[in-house]
Design an enzyme around this catalytic site. Structure first.
Site, short mmCIF file in Angstrom:
data_model
loop_
_atom_site.label_atom_id
_atom_site.label_comp_id
_atom_site.label_asym_id
_atom_site.label_seq_id
_atom_site.Cartn_x
_atom_site.Cartn_y
_atom_site.Cartn_z
N TYR A 56 -27.89 -1.31 27.16
CA TYR A 56 -28.47 -1.88 25.95
C TYR A 56 -29.82 -1.24 25.64
O TYR A 56 -30.85 -1.58 26.24
CB TYR A 56 -28.64 -3.39 26.10
CG TYR A 56 -27.37 -4.15 26.42
CD1 TYR A 56 -26.11 -3.66 26.06
CD2 TYR A 56 -27.42 -5.37 27.09
CE1 TYR A 56 -24.94 -4.36 26.35
CE2 TYR A 56 -26.25 -6.08 27.38
CZ TYR A 56 -25.02 -5.56 27.02
OH TYR A 56 -23.88 -6.26 27.32
N HIS A 140 -19.71 -2.90 34.37
CA HIS A 140 -19.79 -2.85 32.92
C HIS A 140 -18.74 -1.89 32.36
O HIS A 140 -18.84 -0.67 32.55
CB HIS A 140 -21.19 -2.39 32.48
CG HIS A 140 -21.53 -2.75 31.08
ND1 HIS A 140 -22.74 -2.43 30.50
CD2 HIS A 140 -20.82 -3.41 30.12
CE1 HIS A 140 -22.76 -2.89 29.27
NE2 HIS A 140 -21.61 -3.48 29.01
#
Length: 337
Positions: A56, A140
């Site tokens: 992110y 992830h």
């Protein structure tokens, strides 16, 4: 806030979580003071679970979230981050990141689910956040890396969990089938399910949710608005579904669901937030929150009581699957703040 414990771990999650992807400048710039104010407002509103990732904003989200939480009592909140994408120097920068975040591309992402990659990623995350530990760590998006993720990354995380360095370990993905495999075939404690148990997509009922219920493992639901189509009272053409323009048939279906919500005295986004909690294995809904206004709106929506008759009507009209459980979210799960 009402909390739920992740089985066989010391970790408890509040029913509503703060997703920090947007304060990493997802799609557009979020000023630093606005990002900090969002985290502070979440804290003041009773939110105690915060989720981030190196991906992110190429580390920006982790830096901002860690900075905002620093100084708060460490045992009073839960923070999760992720492994699988190492951030390394970019020897061919073009100026800006090309994966949806408005940040400079001095760094780039490098897939790595090896034991060494996991340890390096965790060390870098702790450095960026300035925190002493992580409570939950997810793999992830290991979609194309099953073998290395299952055979190297999970055992590395499990060892850290068993040593007490990490509280719980899991995997987060936009698909549900492989998450079911992680639950059944590896030592993960929970999964983060993105977009596959929503008012428009209940495909997780075919795999990961039965696995979680059978094994007594937990599920965190994210992407409950399916990239935006379920986020407004009145869905419109041009809104997004799973990161792309929503097709007309899904817009029409979202509008039909919205009409049923209105008839029951509630709204589409409130129902979209409450719907995942109809399943007993889903212990938390985490939403991206960019500023204090979004935090306050989400907290208010989360606090609404959704009548159980709404789910009955949606099933009866064929707008959600007939095998969606009753859940009782309107009686117990909605007033958590």
């Amino acid at each position: 806030m009402e909390h739920a414990k992740i089985a066989d771990t010391p970790v408890e999650l509040g029913r509503l979580g703060f997703g920090a992807s947007v304060i990493g400048n997802l799609y557009r710039v979020t000023p630093a003071d606005e990002a900090r104010a969002a985290v502070e407002t979440a804290w003041e509103s009773g939110i105690r679970y915060f989720d981030t990732a190196p991906h992110y904003g190429l580390g920006l989200s982790e830096r901002r979230l860690g900075g905002a939480l620093r100084g708060l009592p460490r045992d009073s909140y839960v923070i999760s981050s992720k492994v699988g994408r190492l951030l390394v120097a970019n020897d061919r920068p073009r100026g800006m990141d090309d994966e949806g975040f408005v940040v400079r591309d001095d760094l780039r992402r490098q897939w790595d689910f090896s034991r060494d990659g996991v340890l390096r990623s965790l060390e870098a995350t702790l450095e960026r956040t300035g925190l002493d530990r992580l409570d939950v760590v997810y793999l992830h998006d290991p979609d194309d890396h099953w073998r290395q993720a299952a055979e190297e990354a999970v055992p590395a995380l499990a060892e850290l969990r068993d040593q007490g360095v990490i509280g719980a370990i899991g995997a987060g993905m936009n698909q549900s089938a492989m998450l079911a495999r992680f639950l059944r075939e590896t030592a993960v404690d929970l999964v983060m399910l993105a977009g596959r148990y929503t008012l428009l997509d209940q495909s997780a009922l075919d795999d990961v949710l039965p696995a979680a219920r059978e094994l007594g493992k937990a599920v965190v639901a994210v992407g409950v608005f399916n990239s935006g189509l379920l986020s407004r009272d009145h869905p419109a053409e041009g809104m997004k579904y799973d990161y792309q323009d929503a097709p007309p048939d899904l817009v029409a279906r979202a509008r039909a669901i919205a009409e049923v919500c209105t008839a029951h005295g509630t709204s589409l986004p409130a129902a979209a937030m409450a719907f995942p909690r109809t399943h007993p294995s889903i212990i938390n809904v985490t939403l991206g929150m960019r500023n204090p206004e979004q935090v306050r709106r989400n907290v208010a929506l989360h606090g609404q009581v959704i009548p159980d008759a709404l789910w009955d009507d949606l099933r009866a009209q064929g707008l959600i699957r007939s095998d969606v459980p009753d859940g009782g979210a309107g009686r117990k799960g909605s007033r958590c703040l």
